[in-house]
Structures are given as structure tokens and as C-alpha cells.
Design a protein around this motif. Structure first.
Motif, PDB file in Angstrom:
ATOM      1  N   ALA A  57      21.133  53.013  60.712  1.00 21.68           N
ATOM      2  CA  ALA A  57      22.428  54.042  60.319  1.00 21.68           C
ATOM      3  C   ALA A  57      22.519  54.739  59.395  1.00 21.68           C
ATOM      4  CB  ALA A  57      23.665  52.855  60.395  1.00 21.68           C
ATOM      5  N   ARG A  58      21.995  54.250  58.184  1.00 25.99           N
ATOM      6  CA  ARG A  58      21.873  54.730  56.831  1.00 25.99           C
ATOM      7  C   ARG A  58      20.640  56.032  56.947  1.00 25.99           C
ATOM      8  NH1 ARG A  58      21.207  50.626  54.213  1.00 25.99           N
ATOM      9  NH2 ARG A  58      19.108  50.476  54.041  1.00 25.99           N
ATOM     10  N   GLN A  59      19.461  55.604  57.494  1.00 29.55           N
ATOM     11  CA  GLN A  59      18.492  56.452  57.270  1.00 29.55           C
ATOM     12  C   GLN A  59      17.570  56.507  58.502  1.00 29.55           C
ATOM     13  OE1 GLN A  59      15.934  55.790  53.787  1.00 29.55           O
ATOM     14  NE2 GLN A  59      14.228  57.318  54.459  1.00 29.55           N
ATOM     15  N   PRO A  60      17.886  57.342  59.718  1.00 29.62           N
ATOM     16  CA  PRO A  60      17.372  57.283  60.919  1.00 29.62           C
ATOM     17  C   PRO A  60      15.765  57.580  60.788  1.00 29.62           C
ATOM     18  CG  PRO A  60      19.466  58.424  61.112  1.00 29.62           C
ATOM     19  CD  PRO A  60      19.176  58.202  59.818  1.00 29.62           C
ATOM     20  N   PRO A  61      15.113  56.359  61.137  1.00 32.55           N
ATOM     21  CA  PRO A  61      13.635  56.800  61.243  1.00 32.55           C
ATOM     22  C   PRO A  61      12.989  57.546  62.459  1.00 32.55           C
ATOM     23  CG  PRO A  61      13.802  54.459  61.903  1.00 32.55           C
ATOM     24  CD  PRO A  61      15.400  55.173  61.701  1.00 32.55           C
ATOM     25  N   LYS A  83      19.594  52.467  71.696  1.00 32.55           N
ATOM     26  CA  LYS A  83      19.577  53.407  72.695  1.00 32.55           C
ATOM     27  C   LYS A  83      20.906  53.934  73.062  1.00 32.55           C
ATOM     28  CE  LYS A  83      15.269  54.001  72.742  1.00 32.55           C
ATOM     29  NZ  LYS A  83      14.536  55.011  72.304  1.00 32.55           N
ATOM     30  N   SER A  84      21.884  52.978  72.915  1.00 33.71           N
ATOM     31  CA  SER A  84      23.456  53.244  73.185  1.00 33.71           C
ATOM     32  C   SER A  84      24.215  54.058  72.258  1.00 33.71           C
ATOM     33  CB  SER A  84      23.995  51.953  73.480  1.00 33.71           C
ATOM     34  OG  SER A  84      24.304  51.281  72.175  1.00 33.71           O
ATOM     35  N   ASP A  85      23.445  54.347  71.275  1.00 29.82           N
ATOM     36  CA  ASP A  85      24.250  55.375  70.267  1.00 29.82           C
ATOM     37  C   ASP A  85      23.614  56.643  70.174  1.00 29.82           C
ATOM     38  OD1 ASP A  85      25.172  56.595  67.991  1.00 29.82           O
ATOM     39  OD2 ASP A  85      24.881  54.692  66.611  1.00 29.82           O
ATOM     40  N   LEU A  86      24.638  57.796  70.691  1.00 32.55           N
ATOM     41  CA  LEU A  86      24.201  59.089  70.711  1.00 32.55           C
ATOM     42  C   LEU A  86      23.360  59.631  69.505  1.00 32.55           C
ATOM     43  CD1 LEU A  86      27.437  60.472  72.420  1.00 32.55           C
ATOM     44  CD2 LEU A  86      25.285  60.025  73.520  1.00 32.55           C
ATOM     45  N   ASN A  87      23.450  59.184  68.513  1.00 33.79           N
ATOM     46  CA  ASN A  87      22.900  59.571  67.074  1.00 33.79           C
ATOM     47  C   ASN A  87      21.432  58.911  67.049  1.00 33.79           C
ATOM     48  OD1 ASN A  87      24.987  61.320  66.279  1.00 33.79           O
ATOM     49  ND2 ASN A  87      25.976  59.151  65.538  1.00 33.79           N
ATOM     50  N   THR A  88      21.132  57.782  67.471  1.00 34.06           N
ATOM     51  CA  THR A  88      19.866  57.302  67.483  1.00 34.06           C
ATOM     52  C   THR A  88      19.266  57.015  68.714  1.00 34.06           C
ATOM     53  OG1 THR A  88      20.867  55.110  67.652  1.00 34.06           O
ATOM     54  CG2 THR A  88      20.771  56.037  65.417  1.00 34.06           C
TER      55      THR A  88
END
Length: 614
Positions: A57-61, A83-88
Motif C-alpha cells: 500500500a505504501r510503495q507498490p513493488p 489482486k482484489s485491489d484495483l491499484n495493485t
């Protein structure tokens, strides 16, 4: 415009990615770091699923190596949340598991993992799979960027397409309005009665409307009467004859008294402004109305009304079109009233001429008699004064000589009075004009648009050449246009088919000259001055019955030009053509100073007012 370019051959994985290692065993994390560090990757690590989610959440790899078997939140749950988060959801996940069975892999695939590695991990296999997934993610990110750019481009194209469609609709509407105005102008130029004016306006303007009416007052302060109607008039549009309604709450009365248009965009707006119509039901009335003053010289002589079936919001273009129609209608009514006054003057001319001849004969007899009767005693006075002055009757002293000199001078003065011809001076009232700064090219363009249809119908070529620079004149806008329209329509009237009319403009020494040159019948040199006299038409045999008038147009035009501190002149050759030149002062502080313009003296003939008063 967004420029989108995709180069598949570029090395999308040129920069090392960021990899998050998640494992509850510290030595396993350290082993993976030793395997991946030589590749130059940026490595992050987490001991639990919760810690891993916080880092993501802080620094997406760019990639996650995730152990399946962890206390608390296992790898499947962590992968599912990522996988359920649109941002990740686009971050590739490689599951690390000691289990090598089909059920474990199906659980990983259901959680969204892209790949699996079985412990113990082979370094070469780990390196290849990590690089491949990072390269796929890089391509995916670049493709997503391209898709976003394309979407942005499509949005921009849609917006611009809508703007173009909207602009085209506005242009089409403006073209349609101009066409209607041209037809109205052409129709009004041939009207000779008030009924014809009203019929012409409603016939052309009503094409875009539902109902219309033209009402006028026969004289100042009189009740309004209906000249012409088109469509079905509702009670509001017939309120000009409702005397029981207060004048201040009647749209016709307000329009005429204030000489200002009234726009009512809905039934509710009409009731709010005119409560006197509260007994009228919505079903029996129109949904919107326009009431326009027919103004002549700042005073409304009537009103033009239009009704619409439903409520509508009047745009600036709608208001401009309606105002222009009412202005041209008022100008046509003004010309008709001048023709009526001229016809009345012509009808009375014979009787007035005979009365003038009788009066002139009586005056001649009177002057002859009075001249004879007054000269006889005056001659005696002068003669005996000279006898006394010469001393024939005796010596006169110096004081008596002075008195005798006074008597002689008084007698001589009285004799001059008797010999003077009786002079009748007519005083013309000042004619107020609203003098402002007017752009010449704009007026020329409007005149061209209004006269082009009539010229084309007569088989003529009309050319209006604007000034090369922006020139402003000090003039009354309505009268300036009225003069130019009169000159151009006159040129059209007296020019045969296949002829040419040229309108040009130049300035010099503080004045602007607008010239209207035609290839028409022309005027003889001896008649050039007479064309500006009221009630004079030169060479009537050269025109048809519909072309002939009473000879007031040029007289009125020159009077208006002189009232605006300018002039109207003519150069013509019979059979070749004529050139009328309108001269007006350039707009300046001096020429725009408030004043009451008075028509200049007309040595060539009687003024228009004098002619009408005769």
C-alpha cells in the motif's frame, strides 16, 4: 492532439525492478536476496502477510515473491487481497510453496498468482521467471499507458467533434436568419402601404414562428389597431384592444410607451409580470412571447408581436434577429408615412398653387398701390427738405441744418423699406439625432447582405469594397444605414439587367466618403441639382410604374446627411451612370460632442419641411 507511438522493439525492462520478498523464515528471505541481488533489483522484504500488505500500500513493488505457508495470513489470502485491489491487481505474484500437487496450484491460480516455484528454489529458474514476469509487467504498464492516451485522445476528439457540430449549427442558423432578413428587406423595399409592410414582415418572419401580429397607432396617443395577423392569436397577443387592463400591466402598452422589447419565456413568467391575465388558462394561451417596438425617431408608433407554442429561452441570436426585423419594419412604416404625407401634399398642391397665385396677385396690386401712395408724400418731404436746406425760404442756422439732415436720412430709409421685397422666412425645428461612433465596414457589410438578394433578382452585380483600415464615423446609426440603403436600392431601381453597382469607402482630411456608383440611366447635367429637390423625379419615362415614387428619397437622404454635419452629392452622365457620394465626419471628440443637428440650408430648392408645409 495526443501523439501515441508504440515501439515494440524497445527494451521495456531496461531498468531493474523492485521486488518484495514475503516469508516468515528469515533465512529463506536472505537466501532469495542473495540469489536476486546480483541482478541489480531493488529488494524489499516482509515477515508476515500484514506487513507485506502495508508495504504494497505504501510503495507498490514491480513483483512479489510470496511464501504460501505463513502463520496468521497465509500466501493465498495475501495474494487474493492484492489482486482484489484495483491499484495493485496488476502486480505479478510468484507463490513459493513446498507443496507440489495440483490442488495447491489451483488454489494459487484462484487467488490470482501468475506463477509458482517449488522449494528449494533453483536460482537459474528463479532469475528467468522473475525477468520474464517483470518484462511482461513492463509491457502491460506501457500498453495501459497507451490505452489511457488513446482514451484521452478519443475524449478530446469527441469534445472537438461536438464543438464543430455546435459551431456548424450556429453557422447554419445564422445563415438561415440572414436569408430571411434578405427576403424581408427585398419585400419591404416594394411596399407602399402599411398593410403591405405588415403582410411582408409576417409572411417572411413567421416561417420560424407560430403566430404574429403587427399593431400601430394611427396618431400619437391613439389606441392601437391591428394591421395584420398570422396564425392564431391568443388573449395575450390580442390584449392591445383590452382597454380594461391597466396600461402599465399590458405588454403592448409597455413596449410602445418605453420603446423597449419585452421577452416572456414562459406562461409563468407572463403571469408574474402581468397579473392582469390571471384569468387566462395555460391551455388557451401560447407558451412564450416577444413584443417589439416599431420605433421611428425614438418614438414607438406600434408593436410587432410573436407567439410560440411552448416555453423557450431566447438566445442573443434570437433577440438580435427579432430586433432587426422590427427595425426594418419600422423603417418601412416610416417610408410609407412619408409617402402618405407626400401624396397628401401633392393632392393639395393644385389648390394651394391657385390660392398662392391669387394671394400673389393681391400682394402685387397692394404693393403697387402702397408704393405709389407712399412715394408721393415721401417725394414731397424730400423735396421741401432740400428747399429748406438750400436756404431758398430763408437762412437756416447750423442746428436746423442738422435737423434737416436727419429728416432726409429718415425719408431715405423709409423709401428703402418700401422698395424691399417681402421676405418670408420659415423656421425649421431642430431634428435630434443620436450621434455615436460607428464602424463603417460593419455597416457596409450589413447593407451588402440586405441588398444582395434584390440586386441578384434584378440581374445586377453588387460589389461592396470595405475600407482597408478600420474607420469610424460620427453619425446616427439608423439614419446612416437608411441613407446607404436608399442609395443602393435607388441604384438597383435605375440600373438595367447585367449592370453593375460598386460601393467603396475612403477617408481624407477628417471626413469619410462612401460612394455608390452604378451603370444606370444617369442624369442630365442640367438636372443634377434638381434631383435633391422634394417631389422631383427626373426622366420618369425611363422608369416603370412600379419604380416611380414621389421624389422624396434623395431629398430626405441629403437632409439627414447635412443634419449629421455631412453632405450628399451627385456626379452623373446621362446614359452612362451615376455616382452618389455620402460625406460624414470621422468620429472624434469634437464630432461626437452632444448637439442638436439642424438640416443645412438648401439654396438649390425648398427644404423638405418647407415643401410639406406649403
Amino acid at each position: 492532439m495526443v501523439d501515441v507511438k508504440v515501439n515494440p522493439s524497445s527494451d521495456v525492462g531496461a531498468s531493474p525492478g523492485c521486488i518484495l520478498i514475503v516469508d516468515d523464515e528469515r533465512h529463506n528471505r536472505e537466501l532469495l536476496e542473495v540469489m536476486l541481488k546480483p541482478e541489480g533489483f531493488l529488494l524489499l522484504s516482509a515477515a508476515t502477510g500484514e506487513e507485506a500488505l502495508a508495504i504494497v500500500a505504501r510503495q507498490p513493488p514491480d513483483l512479489i515473491l510470496l511464501d504460501v505457508m505463513m502463520p496468521g495470513m497465509d500466501g493465498y489470502e495475501v495474494a487474493g487481497r492484492i489482486k482484489s485491489d484495483l491499484n495493485t491487481k496488476n502486480i505479478p505474484v510468484i507463490l513459493l510453496t513446498a507443496l507440489d500437487d495440483r490442488n495447491a496450484k489451483m488454489l494459487g491460480l484462484n487467488a490470482g498468482a501468475e506463477d509458482f516455484l517449488t522449494k528449494p528454489v533453483d536460482r537459474a529458474e528463479l532469475s528467468v521467471r522473475v525477468r520474464n514476469l517483470l518484462r511482461i509487467k513492463a509491457y502491460s504498464d506501457k500498453l495501459q499507458g497507451t490505452l489511457d492516451a488513446v482514451e484521452s485522445l478519443n475524449t478530446e476528439l469527441d469534445r472537438r467533434t461536438k464543438e464543430i457540430v455546435s459551431a456548424q449549427a450556429v453557422a447554419d442558423a445564422a445563415t438561415a436568419r440572414l436569408g430571411r432578413l434578405q427576403r424581408i428587406t427585398a419585400a419591404l423595399s416594394n411596399t407602399v402601404t402599411q398593410d403591405e409592410v405588415a403582410e411582408s414582415v409576417l409572411r417572411e418572419a413567421i416561417l420560424a414562428l407560430e403566430a404574429g401580429a403587427v399593431v400601430v397607432a394611427p396618431e400619437q396617443g391613439a389606441e392601437l389597431i391591428l394591421l395584420r395577423e398570422s396564425g392564431t392569436l391568443d388573449p395575450v397577443m390580442r390584449s392591445f384592444k383590452h382597454r380594461e387592463l391597466p396600461r402599465s400591466r399590458n405588454p403592448y402598452a409597455e413596449t410602445v410607451e418605453k420603446c423597449r422589447p419585452v421577452y416572456l419565456e414562459s406562461f409563468e413568467a407572463m403571469l408574474a409580470r402581468y397579473p392582469g391575465f390571471q384569468d387566462i388558462t395555460k391551455e388557451k394561451s401560447r407558451g412564450a412571447w416577444i413584443f417589439l417596438p416599431l420605433g421611428i425617431a425614438g418614438q414607438a408608433v406600434g408593436a410587432l408581436s410573436f407567439g410560440f407554442d411552448g416555453p423557450r429561452q431566447f438566445t442573443d441570436a434570437d433577440k438580435h434577429f427579432a430586433d432587426t426585423v422590427s427595425r426594418y419594419c419600422a423603417q418601412a412604416l416610416d417610408r410609407v408615412r412619408l409617402r402618405i404625407a407626400a401624396a397628401a401634399a401633392l393632392a393639395e398642391a393644385g389648390e394651394a398653387r391657385m390660392m398662392a397665385e391669387h394671394a400673389n396677385n393681391a400682394k402685387t396690386v397692394f404693393l403697387r398701390a402702397m408704393s405709389h401712395e407712399l412715394r408721393t408724400p415721401l417725394n414731397a418731404i424730400s423735396g421741401y427738405t432740400e428747399i429748406l436746406e438750400l436756404g431758398i425760404r430763408g437762412v437756416v442756422n447750423p442746428d436746423q441744418v442738422k435737423d434737416l439732415g436727419r429728416i432726409k436720412r429718415a425719408a431715405a430709409y423709409l423709401l428703402r423699406l418700401i422698395n424691399d421685397v417681402l421676405t418670408i422666412a420659415r423656421l425649421e425645428g431642430a431634428r435630434p439625432l443620436h450621434v455615436i461612433s460607428i464602424p463603417v465596414n460593419a455597416v457596409l457589410g450589413e447593407v451588402e447582405g440586405l441588398c444582395a438578394l434584390q440586386a441578384k433578382a434584378n440581374g445586377l452585380t453588387l460589389s461592396v469594397v470595405p475600407s482597408e483600415r478600420d474607420i469610424h464615423v460620427a453619425a446616427d446609426a439608423e439614419r446612416f444605414q437608411q441613407i446607404l440603403l436608399n442609395l443602393v436600392t435607388n441604384a438597383i431601381k435605375f440600373t438595367a439587367a447585367d449592370g453593375r453597382i460598386d460601393v467603396t469607402c475612403d477617408d481624407d482630411s477628417g471626413v469619410v466618403r462612401v460612394s455608390v456608383k452604378d451603370t444606370g440611366v444617369g442624369v442630365r447635367e442640367v438636372d443634377i441639382d434638381r434631383v435633391f429637390e422634394p417631389f422631383v423625379q427626373i426622366d420618369r419615362h425611363l422608369t416603370t410604374a412600379t419604380q416611380q415614387g414621389v421624389g422624396l428619397g434623395l431629398s430626405i437622404s441629403r437632409e439627414l446627411a447635412r443634419a449629421m454635419q455631412g453632405d450628399l452629392t451627385l456626379q452623373s452622365t446621362e446614359g452612362t451612370g451615376s455616382t452618389f457620394t455620402l460625406t460624414l465626419p470621422i468620429a472624434s471628440e469634437a464630432s461626437l460632442s452632444p448637439r442638436v443637428a439642424t438640416p443645412a440650408a438648401q439654396p438649390e430648392g425648398r427644404s423638405l419641411r418647407s415643401a410639406l408645409a406649403s
